[in-house]
Write an enzyme that holds these catalytic residues in place. Structure first.
Site, mmCIF file in Angstrom:
data_model
loop_
_atom_site.group_PDB
_atom_site.id
_atom_site.type_symbol
_atom_site.label_atom_id
_atom_site.label_comp_id
_atom_site.label_asym_id
_atom_site.label_seq_id
_atom_site.Cartn_x
_atom_site.Cartn_y
_atom_site.Cartn_z
ATOM 1 N N ALA A 1 0.872 -1.196 0.077
ATOM 2 C CA ALA A 1 -0.111 -0.174 0.070
ATOM 3 C C ALA A 1 0.833 1.260 0.072
ATOM 4 C CB ALA A 1 -0.960 -0.022 1.286
ATOM 5 N N GLY B 1 -2.022 2.227 -5.629
ATOM 6 C CA GLY B 1 -2.182 2.467 -7.336
ATOM 7 C C GLY B 1 -0.924 3.335 -7.366
ATOM 8 N N GLY B 2 0.178 3.368 -6.536
ATOM 9 C CA GLY B 2 1.548 4.124 -6.937
ATOM 10 C C GLY B 2 2.139 3.543 -7.924
ATOM 11 N N GLY B 3 1.966 2.372 -8.141
ATOM 12 C CA GLY B 3 2.772 1.549 -9.024
ATOM 13 C C GLY B 3 1.768 1.429 -10.400
ATOM 14 N N GLU C 1 -5.643 -4.653 -8.846
ATOM 15 C CA GLU C 1 -5.244 -5.012 -7.306
ATOM 16 C C GLU C 1 -6.762 -4.987 -6.550
ATOM 17 O OE1 GLU C 1 -0.948 -3.290 -6.759
ATOM 18 O OE2 GLU C 1 -2.727 -2.078 -6.613
#
Ligand code: 5RP
Length: 231
Positions: free
Chosen positions: A88, A100-102, A108
């Site tokens: 996270a 959602g940083g990646g 997900e």
């Protein structure tokens, strides 16, 4: 940015999460550097005889899982997942998350929703009193980008189109774009989540409310276990 200390905390959280894994499970595999530690550690268990089937939450994770020798399955063949281990970007004590940083938030969230249990693994910087410092990633259909941008501006989200390495828009595994929204403080995550879900053209947003069952937070050489209070 991951410092060596953060990475050690990520590793320890990932190692702790192996305690939740049982032989015969269908596992959801998260995305990001902490989830990568988990996939690598899982690979060691698989080499030692553990039998699990895995649903990766991104194409990147699929590659790591293949390298780790994991048996892969899909939501078509395994629509019910016993346990998902994921990272996270932020988590609060109520187990609300920003993810959602990646850029993998859509798959997900689908994997999380299909899971009996979601265990989040993270370093200590991820646990916050209030969500919102980390810009909230919002996945948008390219056709709808401009009107969605205007909706998000009206919500004071200061949306920024995420760019890829080639300087063009970052493209997700599902062919969409990401708008990163600097809300700064998210006082009421369920309310913001509901507002975002009502905007046509937003495919999914990175607020995970009511998904996580356990947070495993690496802190120095310890791992804090934070669970949902069922009362
Ligand atoms: C990817 C994610 C990741 O879980 C999140 O960005 C955390 O990444 P890391 O483990 O590298 O800190 O949501 O979409």
């Amino acid at each position: 940015v991951t410092s060596p200390d953060n990475d050690r905390e990520k590793f320890l959280a990932a190692q702790k999460s192996l305690e939740y894994v049982r032989d015969g499970m269908v596992l959801g595999l998260g995305s990001g550097s902490t989830a990568r530690h988990f996939v690598e550690l899982l690979g060691q268990r698989i080499s030692a005889g553990l039998k699990v089937k895995c649903v990766p939450s991104s194409e990147t994770t699929r590659g790591w899982a293949e390298e780790a020798g994991a048996t892969l399955t899909s939501l078509d063949d395994s629509p019910w997942i016993d346990l998902t281990i994921d990272g996270a970007d932020e988590a609060d004590a109520q187990l609300n998350l920003i993810k959602g940083g990646g850029g993998a938030l859509l798959r997900e969230k689908i994997v999380a929703a299909a899971s009996e249990r979601l265990v989040i693994i993270a370093d200590s910087t991820k646990l916050v009193a209030q969500l919102g410092k980390f810009p909230l990633p919002i996945e948008v259909i390219p056709f709808a980008q401009r009107p969605v941008l205007q909706h998000l501006q009206a919500l004071h989200g200061s949306p920024q189109l995420r760019l890829g390495e080639d300087g063009g828009p970052f493209v997700t595994d599902e062919g969409n774009h990401i708008l990163d929204c600097a809300f700064d403080q998210i006082a009421d995550p369920p309310s913001l989540a509901a507002s975002l879900s009502n905007i046509p053209g937003i495919v999914e947003h990175g607020l995970f409310v009511g998904y996580a069952d356990v947070l495993l937070i690496g802190r120095g050489e310890q791992v804090d276990v934070i669970e949902v209070n069922e009362d």
